[in-house]
Design a protein around this motif. Structure first.
Motif, PDB file in Angstrom:
ATOM      1  N   ALA A 234       0.830  -1.205   0.000  1.00 23.52           N
ATOM      2  CA  ALA A 234       0.000   0.000   0.000  1.00 23.52           C
ATOM      3  C   ALA A 234       0.864   1.256   0.000  1.00 23.52           C
ATOM      4  O   ALA A 234       0.543   2.251  -0.665  1.00 23.52           O
ATOM      5  CB  ALA A 234      -0.925  -0.013   1.209  1.00 23.52           C
ATOM      6  N   ARG A 235       1.976   1.227   0.738  1.00 21.76           N
ATOM      7  CA  ARG A 235       2.876   2.384   0.765  1.00 21.76           C
ATOM      8  C   ARG A 235       3.536   2.596  -0.593  1.00 21.76           C
ATOM      9  O   ARG A 235       3.705   3.735  -1.054  1.00 21.76           O
ATOM     10  CB  ARG A 235       3.937   2.187   1.848  1.00 21.76           C
TER      11      ARG A 235
ATOM     12  N   GLY B 199      -0.170   5.062  -0.815  1.00 20.44           N
ATOM     13  CA  GLY B 199      -1.130   5.241   0.262  1.00 20.44           C
ATOM     14  C   GLY B 199      -0.504   5.924   1.465  1.00 20.44           C
ATOM     15  O   GLY B 199       0.629   5.614   1.850  1.00 20.44           O
ATOM     16  N   SER B 200      -1.224   6.866   2.038  1.00 21.55           N
ATOM     17  CA  SER B 200      -0.719   7.545   3.237  1.00 21.55           C
ATOM     18  C   SER B 200      -0.897   6.645   4.459  1.00 21.55           C
ATOM     19  O   SER B 200      -1.608   5.630   4.408  1.00 21.55           O
ATOM     20  CB  SER B 200      -1.470   8.859   3.446  1.00 21.55           C
ATOM     21  N   ASN B 201      -0.263   7.035   5.568  1.00 22.36           N
ATOM     22  CA  ASN B 201      -0.398   6.253   6.798  1.00 22.36           C
ATOM     23  C   ASN B 201      -1.852   6.188   7.256  1.00 22.36           C
ATOM     24  O   ASN B 201      -2.320   5.152   7.734  1.00 22.36           O
ATOM     25  CB  ASN B 201       0.472   6.872   7.903  1.00 22.36           C
ATOM     26  N   TRP B 202      -2.571   7.306   7.113  1.00 23.15           N
ATOM     27  CA  TRP B 202      -3.972   7.334   7.538  1.00 23.15           C
ATOM     28  C   TRP B 202      -4.833   6.418   6.653  1.00 23.15           C
ATOM     29  O   TRP B 202      -5.675   5.668   7.158  1.00 23.15           O
ATOM     30  CB  TRP B 202      -4.498   8.762   7.488  1.00 23.15           C
ATOM     31  N   GLN B 203      -4.605   6.445   5.354  1.00 21.64           N
ATOM     32  CA  GLN B 203      -5.352   5.581   4.451  1.00 21.64           C
ATOM     33  C   GLN B 203      -5.053   4.110   4.718  1.00 21.64           C
ATOM     34  O   GLN B 203      -5.960   3.268   4.722  1.00 21.64           O
ATOM     35  CB  GLN B 203      -5.009   5.932   3.001  1.00 21.64           C
ATOM     36  N   ASN B 204      -3.793   3.794   4.960  1.00 22.36           N
ATOM     37  CA  ASN B 204      -3.425   2.413   5.265  1.00 22.36           C
ATOM     38  C   ASN B 204      -4.075   1.947   6.572  1.00 22.36           C
ATOM     39  O   ASN B 204      -4.512   0.799   6.681  1.00 22.36           O
ATOM     40  CB  ASN B 204      -1.910   2.270   5.361  1.00 22.36           C
TER      41      ASN B 204
ATOM     42  N   ILE C 156      -6.913   3.110   7.940  1.00 26.29           N
ATOM     43  CA  ILE C 156      -8.367   2.989   7.806  1.00 26.29           C
ATOM     44  C   ILE C 156      -8.762   1.797   6.929  1.00 26.29           C
ATOM     45  O   ILE C 156      -9.704   1.059   7.247  1.00 26.29           O
ATOM     46  CB  ILE C 156      -8.962   4.291   7.222  1.00 26.29           C
ATOM     47  N   LYS C 157      -8.032   1.578   5.833  1.00 29.75           N
ATOM     48  CA  LYS C 157      -8.457   0.593   4.843  1.00 29.75           C
ATOM     49  C   LYS C 157      -7.829  -0.786   5.019  1.00 29.75           C
ATOM     50  O   LYS C 157      -8.353  -1.775   4.500  1.00 29.75           O
ATOM     51  CB  LYS C 157      -8.157   1.114   3.433  1.00 29.75           C
TER      52      LYS C 157
END
Length: 313
Positions: A212-213, A217-222, A224-225
Motif C-alpha cells: 500500500a505504501r 497510500g498515506s499512513n492514515w489511508q493504510n 483505515i483501509k
C-alpha cells in the motif's frame, strides 16, 4: 448337517466388538476422571446459584433469627423483584456505572489505539517504554485508589501543580468526584487496551502495508483501509473485556470516595456491597444479583450470536 462355519463370527466383527468394548471402558474411566471436577463445579456454582434463587423470593436477613434454609417461613412471593424496579437508589447506581463505563472505556480505546499505532514500528528504547506503559495495569486497584486519593487531596500534587487553592475540593465535590474516579480508571486500564490492540496490529500482514505504501497510500489511508478491517474482532474483544471489567468497578471508588459525596459516585458494585454488609438485605441483594446476571447473559448471548453471523456462522 449344519455347517458350523456359518455361525462363526467374522474376524472384522470380532475387531469391531473389541474396539467397542474399549470405547465403553474408556468412557467409564473418563467419567470417573471428570467426576471430581463436576462435583466441584456443582458445589461452587450450582449450589450458590440455587441458594441465591431461593433467598431472593423471601424476606430473609441474618437478623431474622432463623437459619437460611428456613427462609421459606418469610416467603414473599418474589416481591423483591417488584421492589427493585422502583428502587431509585438502585437505578441511580446503575446509571452512574453506565456513565463511568461510557466515558472511560471509549477514552481508553482511543488512547490505546493511538499508543499501539506508535509502538508498531521499531524505535530506540521501544522495550523500555513498552515496560513503562504496562506498569499501571500491574498495580493493585486498591493501591491505585489510594494513590489518586492522595493526589486529589486539597494539599496534594494536583492542586499544587495546577495552581489551585488548597480548599479546591476534588473528591468531595458532586461533579469533580466522578471526574477523579474516571481519570484514575483511565490511567490504570488504558495499558490493557493498548496491549490488546498492539497485538492485533502486529497480526496485520506487513507485506500488505508495504504494498500500500509503494502504491502511494498515506499512513492514515493504510490505517483505515487495511489495519482497522483486520482488527475488527480484536477491537470487539477489547471493548467487551473492558466494558465488563468497568461495570464491576469497586476497589477504586471504595478507596477514593466510598461512593460519596452522598451517593454521587456509588456504582452498582458498591451499592450491593453496602446493602449486603451495611444494611444486611441479603434476600434483596440476591434478587438484584440474579436480575443483573440474567440481563447480562441475554446481552452477551445476543452479542455472540451477532458476531457469529458477521463471521459467517
Amino acid at each position: 448337517m449344519t455347517d458350523t462355519k456359518l455361525n462363526t463370527p467374522a474376524p472384522s466383527s470380532k475387531r469391531q466388538g473389541y474396539w467397542a468394548q474399549v470405547a465403553r471402558d474408556g468412557n467409564k474411566m473418563g467419567f470417573w476422571f471428570v467426576l471430581p471436577a463436576l462435583l466441584l463445579l456443582l458445589f461452587i456454582v450450582v449450589f450458590p446459584l440455587l441458594m441465591q434463587l431461593y433467598l431472593s423470593i423471601t424476606w430473609w436477613t441474618p437478623l431474622e433469627g432463623i437459619a437460611w434454609y428456613r427462609a421459606w417461613e418469610v416467603f414473599n412471593w418474589g416481591e423483591n423483584y417488584w421492589f427493585l424496579l422502583t428502587d431509585s437508589r438502585l437505578w441511580g447506581a446503575l446509571w452512574r456505572t453506565v456513565v463511568i463505563m461510557g466515558i472511560a472505556v471509549p477514552i481508553q480505546f482511543f488512547l490505546g489505539m493511538a499508543l499501539a499505532y506508535l509502538f508498531v514500528d521499531n524505535f530506540a528504547g521501544r522495550k523500555i517504554f513498552y515496560s513503562i506503559m504496562l506498569t499501571p495495569m500491574m498495580v493493585v486497584p486498591a493501591v491505585v485508589g489510594l494513590m489518586f486519593f492522595l493526589l486529589f487531596q486539597g494539599t496534594g500534587p494536583v492542586n499544587d501543580h495546577l495552581g489551585l487553592p488548597t480548599d479546591f475540593s476534588w473528591l468531595t465535590d458532586v461533579n469533580r468526584a466522578m471526574i477523579s474516579v474516571i481519570i484514575a480508571d483511565i490511567w490504570q486500564w488504558t495499558p490493557l487496551m493498548f496491549l490488546i490492540l498492539l497485538a492485533g496490529m502486529l497480526g496485520v500482514p506487513s507485506d500488505q502495508l508495504l504494498a500500500a505504501r509503494l502504491l502511494g497510500g498515506s499512513n492514515w489511508q493504510n490505517f483505515i483501509k487495511i489495519v482497522l478491517p483486520r482488527m475488527k474482532t480484536v477491537i470487539i474483544i477489547a471493548l467487551v473485556l473492558r466494558a465488563v471489567e468497568c461495570f464491576k468497578i469497586f476497589d477504586l471508588i471504595f478507596i477514593m470516595t466510598k461512593g460519596g459525596p452522598g451517593v454521587q459516585t456509588e456504582t452498582i458494585s458498591l451499592f450491593l456491597y453496602k446493602q449486603t454488609f451495611g444494611e444486611l438485605e441479603w434476600a434483596y441483594v440476591a434478587a438484584i444479583g440474579l436480575t443483573i446476571l440474567f440481563v447480562l447473559s441475554v446481552i452477551a448471548a445476543k452479542g455472540l450470536s451477532y458476531m457469529a453471523k458477521k463471521n459467517g456462522g
